[in-house]
Scaffold this motif. Structure first.
Motif, PDB file in Angstrom:
ATOM      1  N   UNK A 193      21.201  -8.771  37.707  1.00 42.85           N
ATOM      2  CA  UNK A 193      21.957  -7.545  37.408  1.00 42.85           C
ATOM      3  C   UNK A 193      22.741  -7.714  36.102  1.00 42.85           C
ATOM      4  N   UNK A 194      23.320  -8.909  35.904  1.00 43.05           N
ATOM      5  CA  UNK A 194      24.067  -9.168  34.676  1.00 43.05           C
ATOM      6  C   UNK A 194      23.141  -9.130  33.465  1.00 43.05           C
ATOM      7  N   UNK A 195      21.961  -9.748  33.593  1.00 40.67           N
ATOM      8  CA  UNK A 195      20.995  -9.717  32.488  1.00 40.67           C
ATOM      9  C   UNK A 195      20.552  -8.288  32.202  1.00 40.67           C
ATOM     10  N   UNK A 196      20.312  -7.513  33.243  1.00 40.73           N
ATOM     11  CA  UNK A 196      19.904  -6.116  33.076  1.00 40.73           C
ATOM     12  C   UNK A 196      21.016  -5.304  32.420  1.00 40.73           C
ATOM     13  N   UNK A 197      22.248  -5.552  32.853  1.00 40.28           N
ATOM     14  CA  UNK A 197      23.397  -4.859  32.271  1.00 40.28           C
ATOM     15  C   UNK A 197      23.523  -5.192  30.784  1.00 40.28           C
ATOM     16  N   UNK A 198      23.368  -6.471  30.447  1.00 37.20           N
ATOM     17  CA  UNK A 198      23.466  -6.869  29.040  1.00 37.20           C
ATOM     18  C   UNK A 198      22.349  -6.238  28.225  1.00 37.20           C
ATOM     19  N   UNK A 199      21.159  -6.185  28.788  1.00 36.80           N
ATOM     20  CA  UNK A 199      20.030  -5.557  28.096  1.00 36.80           C
ATOM     21  C   UNK A 199      20.293  -4.073  27.867  1.00 36.80           C
ATOM     22  N   UNK A 200      20.811  -3.403  28.898  1.00 36.94           N
ATOM     23  CA  UNK A 200      21.139  -1.983  28.754  1.00 36.94           C
ATOM     24  C   UNK A 200      22.246  -1.782  27.725  1.00 36.94           C
ATOM     25  N   UNK A 201      23.196  -2.702  27.698  1.00 41.47           N
ATOM     26  CA  UNK A 201      24.287  -2.608  26.732  1.00 41.47           C
ATOM     27  C   UNK A 201      23.752  -2.754  25.312  1.00 41.47           C
ATOM     28  N   UNK A 202      22.830  -3.696  25.119  1.00 35.70           N
ATOM     29  CA  UNK A 202      22.230  -3.875  23.789  1.00 35.70           C
ATOM     30  C   UNK A 202      21.444  -2.621  23.407  1.00 35.70           C
ATOM     31  N   UNK A 203      20.665  -2.085  24.356  1.00 34.52           N
ATOM     32  CA  UNK A 203      19.907  -0.864  24.085  1.00 34.52           C
ATOM     33  C   UNK A 203      20.838   0.293  23.765  1.00 34.52           C
ATOM     34  N   UNK A 204      21.943   0.392  24.511  1.00 35.75           N
ATOM     35  CA  UNK A 204      22.898   1.478  24.257  1.00 35.75           C
ATOM     36  C   UNK A 204      23.517   1.336  22.870  1.00 35.75           C
ATOM     37  N   UNK A 205      23.807   0.111  22.463  1.00 35.38           N
ATOM     38  CA  UNK A 205      24.369  -0.094  21.126  1.00 35.38           C
ATOM     39  C   UNK A 205      23.355   0.282  20.050  1.00 35.38           C
ATOM     40  N   UNK A 206      22.087  -0.111  20.265  1.00 37.00           N
ATOM     41  CA  UNK A 206      21.056   0.272  19.297  1.00 37.00           C
ATOM     42  C   UNK A 206      20.902   1.788  19.249  1.00 37.00           C
ATOM     43  N   UNK A 207      20.920   2.432  20.404  1.00 37.77           N
ATOM     44  CA  UNK A 207      20.784   3.888  20.464  1.00 37.77           C
ATOM     45  C   UNK A 207      21.969   4.551  19.759  1.00 37.77           C
ATOM     46  N   UNK A 208      23.176   4.025  19.987  1.00 38.01           N
ATOM     47  CA  UNK A 208      24.357   4.586  19.328  1.00 38.01           C
ATOM     48  C   UNK A 208      24.261   4.415  17.812  1.00 38.01           C
ATOM     49  N   UNK A 209      23.792   3.256  17.369  1.00 35.04           N
ATOM     50  CA  UNK A 209      23.636   3.030  15.925  1.00 35.04           C
ATOM     51  C   UNK A 209      22.591   3.982  15.359  1.00 35.04           C
TER      52      UNK A 209
END
Length: 180
Positions: free
Chosen positions: A70-86
């Motif tokens: 779950x932590x790895x998935x959360x971190x992956x989603x966080x990275x994706x969200x940051x890329x999407x925001x950028x």
């Protein structure tokens, strides 16, 4: 006399044979009872406890693995969200720049249109003023010419010819000076 007395001196450390036999039977009975009845029950309880502890440890390990996933998935989603925001910020920046360019082009087109309209209006006003001046100059020049010549130049056709010839000569002179 007593049986004990006949045997001789008795050793206080050695028990009598009858006590040994009775003690042996009692020991075997207790050993049999404990071995047959209590040991299996104790082993069952110990096995159940071992299984419970091992199951708890397995559940804890599974829960920890799930938490890691779950932590790895959360971190992956966080990275994706940051890329999407950028990406969204970059798109917004590009759209803003494009809107600025479009607004600037529209403003320049509107300014050109206004300048052209102003030039057209100025040209129309100039022509109208020139026509009025021509009429006024013609009237004044015929009056002046009439005074100089001493006769009236009230004939309108004659006035126009004189004025037109005078203005053409004036324009020709101005054009020659502009060329020089």
């Amino acid at each position: 006399m007593n049986v004990l007395a006949q045997e001789g001196p008795s050793n206080p450390l050695l028990p009598h044979m009858s006590e040994m036999v009775v003690g042996g039977f009692a020991f075997l009975f207790v050993l049999f009872f404990v071995g047959r009845m209590l040991v299996p029950r104790i082993q069952k309880v110990l096995e159940a406890r071992t299984e419970a502890i091992e199951g708890g440890l397995k559940k804890a390990a599974d829960a920890q693995d799930e938490a890691q996933r779950a932590l790895a998935e959360y971190r992956e989603q966080l990275v994706e969200a940051r890329h999407e925001a950028a990406r969204l910020r970059e798109e917004a920046r590009e759209q803003g720049a494009q809107i600025k360019v479009e607004l600037r082009e529209e403003a320049q087109a509107e300014a050109r249109r206004l300048v052209e309209a102003a030039h057209a209006q100025i040209e129309a006003d100039r022509k109208q003023a020139f026509a009025q001046l021509r009429t006024e100059i013609g009237r004044l020049s015929t009056d002046l010419a009439g005074r100089i010549v001493g006769e009236s130049l009230e004939d309108e056709a004659r006035q126009r010819r004189v004025v037109d010839r005078f203005l053409e000569e004036l324009e020709t002179a101005n054009a020659e000076q502009a060329v020089r």
